[in-house]
Scaffold this active site. Structure first.
Site, PDB file in Angstrom:
ATOM      1  CB  SER A  69      -2.019   9.202  12.649  1.00 10.60           C
ATOM      2  OG  SER A  69      -2.356   8.527  11.466  1.00 10.60           O
TER       3      SER A  69
ATOM      4  CB  THR B 163      -3.543  14.544   5.846  1.00  7.42           C
ATOM      5  OG1 THR B 163      -2.644  13.524   5.436  1.00  7.42           O
ATOM      6  CG2 THR B 163      -4.051  15.296   4.644  1.00  7.42           C
TER       7      THR B 163
ATOM      8  CB  THR C 284      -6.831   9.205   7.765  1.00 11.09           C
ATOM      9  OG1 THR C 284      -5.778   9.098   6.805  1.00 11.09           O
ATOM     10  CG2 THR C 284      -7.581  10.506   7.573  1.00 11.09           C
ATOM     11  CG  ASP C 285      -1.800   6.902   7.435  1.00 13.06           C
ATOM     12  OD1 ASP C 285      -2.704   7.036   6.595  1.00 13.06           O
ATOM     13  OD2 ASP C 285      -0.616   7.194   7.212  1.00 13.06           O
TER      14      ASP C 285
HETATM   15  N1  ASP Z   1      -0.091   9.789   6.891  1.00  8.11           N
HETATM   16  C1  ASP Z   1      -1.129  10.702   7.318  1.00  8.11           C
HETATM   17  C2  ASP Z   1      -1.383  10.484   8.797  1.00  8.11           C
HETATM   18  O1  ASP Z   1      -1.977   9.501   9.165  1.00  8.11           O
HETATM   19  C3  ASP Z   1      -2.319  10.473   6.504  1.00  8.11           C
HETATM   20  C4  ASP Z   1      -3.532  11.264   6.853  1.00  8.11           C
HETATM   21  O2  ASP Z   1      -3.605  12.011   7.795  1.00  8.11           O
HETATM   22  O3  ASP Z   1      -4.512  11.099   6.115  1.00  8.11           O
HETATM   23  O4  ASP Z   1      -0.980  11.294   9.579  1.00  8.11           O
END
Ligand code: ASP
Length: 339
Positions: free
Chosen positions: A57, A14, A86-87
């Site tokens: 991720s 993100t 974050t995932d």
């Molecule tokens: N789906 C995203 C990822 O993990 C979510 C994020 O970055 O917060 O790449």
């Protein structure tokens, strides 16, 4: 005074998205873009920016994190900052912690709010991560701190941090141990040093670099009245499904539904099967309850006790052990350190 050299490696996530023509956020920004958005970085460090990938991720692989670890080992920098999604940060950060034993700080950061939203957290998190990587206390204790995750002005041990909310900006917490440090104004305020004996034991067994090929580990979440059918399928078609190990996210202090227990015991005879607390933290019990699906019976039947290690982290550790070619006694030894 010369500024510390911080190498920023961007994987995607993100923090690195931008809107497409329809307004949907797509991977797009590279490390240069992320760094350029935070001019203050240049005041505290010499920044080297490197784009490794542009992926969410949720789609990262173990192989990609092994390649990242090799790249980090080859760098000559005073600190490393990894930006990603974050995932899976709670998993990738822990894997990096298992793989890297450096004298310089390694910090992973990310963003919950994308760059198109009001008050995105990516730039602030990147600045905080670089501040942490350049901080004198952190640099002095880099080895003792291990890989860190920095989110929303808190510093967590990668071995302990969890993503505890899917959308909120304060989505990360170390529920078992609390943060290692906090950021306030332009300072890093130390709070604690982590207990790392289990990581040290794992590293001793794993060696510094882990060769070998991907070794899929099934994550089997135990729940009310679970019959164990997925395990039946795994045992019936081991080659087709390809799992080489399993983590059983067990109830309470280390219990499974009685109707699934026989099949789980058979699974443990077929491949390393680690019991880990579905409650997210531990330690598990070892000698309190009796009966066929109690911790006493499961341990006797050959299930490996994962102690306080969260099921997601237990899965990362077991994959790494299998990849490194560890035999069963060595795997038991590695997990015992978390009990
Ligand atoms: N789906 C995203 C990822 O993990 C979510 C994020 O970055 O917060 O790449």
């Amino acid at each position: 005074m010369t500024k510390p050299r911080i190498h920023v490696l961007a994987l995607g996530g993100t923090i690195a998205t931008r809107p497409d023509a329809a307004g949907a956020m797509q991977m797009g920004l590279g490390a240069d873009d992320l760094v350029a958005a935070v001019p203050t970085l240049g005041k505290i460090a010499e920044i080297e920016a490197e784009t490794v990938s542009r992926v969410g991720s949720h789609s990262l692989s173990f192989d990609q994190i092994h390649a990242l670890a090799s790249r980090i080992r080859a760098l000559e920098a005073d600190g490393i900052v990894v930006t990603q999604g974050t995932d899976t940060l709670e998993e990738t950060g822990f894997l990096l912690d298992l793989l890297l034993d450096l004298d310089v700080p390694v910090v992973v950061t990310a963003a919950m709010r994308n760059p198109a939203l009001t008050s995105p957290d990516g730039p602030g998190n990147l600045l905080a991560a670089v501040r942490v990587a350049t901080d004198p206390w952190v640099r002095t204790h880099a080895k003792a701190l291990g890989v860190m995750a920095v989110m929303l002005d808190e510093v967590y041990a990668a071995a302990d941090v969890l993503k505890v909310h899917p959308t909120r900006i304060n989505a990360f917490a170390s529920t078992q141990t609390g943060p290692l440090a906090a950021l306030v104004e332009d300072r890093v305020v130390p709070l604690s040093l982590p207990v790392r004996d289990a990581i040290v034991t794992a590293r001793r067994r794993l060696g510094n670099t882990v060769p070998g090929k991907a070794s899929p580990v099934a994550l089997l979440w135990m729940a009310l009245d679970e019959p164990g059918g997925l395990v039946e399928a795994m045992l019936a078609a081991p080659d087709r499904l390809g799992y080489r190990g399993a983590v059983i996210a067990a109830m309470g202090g280390g219990h499974t539904p009685e109707r699934a227990t026989d099949i789980l015991v058979r699974l443990a005879a077929a491949m390393p099967a680690v019991v880990s607390p579905r409650a997210g933290g531990g330690p598990l019990l070892e000698k309190t309850y009796g009966g066929p699906s109690s911790e006493i019976a499961l341990r006797k039947a050959g299930l490996i006790w994962g102690g306080r290690l969260h099921p997601l982290k237990a899965r990362v550790l077991l994959e790494t052990c299998l990849r490194a070619g560890l035999d069963r006694p060595a795997i038991i030894d590695v997990f015992a350190a978390w009990n």
